[in-house]
Design a protein around this motif. Sequence first.
Motif, mmCIF file in Angstrom:
data_model
loop_
_atom_site.group_PDB
_atom_site.id
_atom_site.type_symbol
_atom_site.label_atom_id
_atom_site.label_comp_id
_atom_site.label_asym_id
_atom_site.label_seq_id
_atom_site.Cartn_x
_atom_site.Cartn_y
_atom_site.Cartn_z
ATOM 1 N N HIS A 176 13.284 0.611 2.586
ATOM 2 C CA HIS A 176 14.482 1.404 2.882
ATOM 3 C C HIS A 176 14.695 1.483 4.391
ATOM 4 C CE1 HIS A 176 14.411 2.598 -1.344
ATOM 5 N NE2 HIS A 176 13.141 2.904 -1.180
ATOM 6 N N PHE A 177 15.471 0.558 4.929
ATOM 7 C CA PHE A 177 15.717 0.470 6.366
ATOM 8 C C PHE A 177 16.338 1.759 6.911
ATOM 9 C CE2 PHE A 177 18.861 -0.605 9.728
ATOM 10 C CZ PHE A 177 17.976 -0.965 10.724
ATOM 11 N N VAL A 178 17.372 2.249 6.271
ATOM 12 C CA VAL A 178 18.046 3.447 6.758
ATOM 13 C C VAL A 178 17.100 4.640 6.762
ATOM 14 C CG1 VAL A 178 19.884 5.118 6.273
ATOM 15 C CG2 VAL A 178 20.356 2.661 6.121
ATOM 16 N N ASP A 179 16.323 4.794 5.697
ATOM 17 C CA ASP A 179 15.369 5.909 5.637
ATOM 18 C C ASP A 179 14.343 5.814 6.763
ATOM 19 O OD1 ASP A 179 16.617 6.926 3.430
ATOM 20 O OD2 ASP A 179 15.185 6.117 1.981
ATOM 21 N N HIS A 180 13.886 4.597 7.057
ATOM 22 C CA HIS A 180 12.928 4.434 8.158
ATOM 23 C C HIS A 180 13.522 4.898 9.476
ATOM 24 C CE1 HIS A 180 10.584 2.794 11.390
ATOM 25 N NE2 HIS A 180 11.530 1.914 11.681
ATOM 26 N N VAL A 181 14.723 4.441 9.792
ATOM 27 C CA VAL A 181 15.320 4.798 11.078
ATOM 28 C C VAL A 181 15.588 6.289 11.153
ATOM 29 C CG1 VAL A 181 17.243 4.402 12.646
ATOM 30 C CG2 VAL A 181 16.311 2.488 11.336
ATOM 31 N N VAL A 182 16.125 6.860 10.097
ATOM 32 C CA VAL A 182 16.415 8.300 10.105
ATOM 33 C C VAL A 182 15.129 9.101 10.250
ATOM 34 C CG1 VAL A 182 17.299 10.232 8.737
ATOM 35 C CG2 VAL A 182 18.558 8.074 8.805
#
Length: 233
Positions: A176-182
């Motif tokens: 989960h790319f978005v979850d990682h960045v957030v």
Amino acid sequence: MNQPVEAVRQRCRFESDIATPPPPGVVSLSFDDGPEPGATQAILALLDKHQIPASFFLIAAKAQRHPELAALVKAHPLALVGNHSWSHPNFHDIAPGRQASELERSDTTLAALEAPKLFRYPYGNSSCEANTQLQQLGYRIVGWHVDSCDWAFDKTGGIDAHEAKICGVDKANREHFVDHVVTAVKARKGGIVLMHEIHPNTLAQLDALIQRLLAEGFRFAPLTDAGFQPSLR
């Protein structure tokens, strides 16, 4: 002056992770390795959609090949142009003379586009000689608080255990790319986020990422924001 030469050289080897805290609750998006046909326009369109700023660290040789794209970034009211070297070498692998050439050629090529003068090393790998030259040329050096590691996620949409360890990606966020960045932005309470124009997965998820960060209460600011000045070298 009292330190061994090798100790000084070792200290100059990295301008990547920023230890200085960012302004609380503030995010600055940055995109390396452009300009990239199609990608540059797509990112600028999202800045318009959300009315948020971002910085574009351009490879000067690519800017020379795509002057119309470099001009688009320069003309956009929400975009800043930064210098990402002439050809994107690893400065740890090239001699000081080649480093100097990379900086001189990129400075000349991007001179009409940059205001202010911001530089990001490829891979964040630096040298004392190049740092000195950048200061003489009037640059601020820009690292990052949050590495999106989009290059790793771009391969399959996920990240393997080895790369996750390098990038500091929680096990729950490996797919989960978005979850990682957030998650990473929340841990730093904001900061400069490193991404790249050249990865399709980044472009595909950028809109969702911006929406998530806005929903989490973060605001977006350019690298010229007063709160980010202590984070620039």
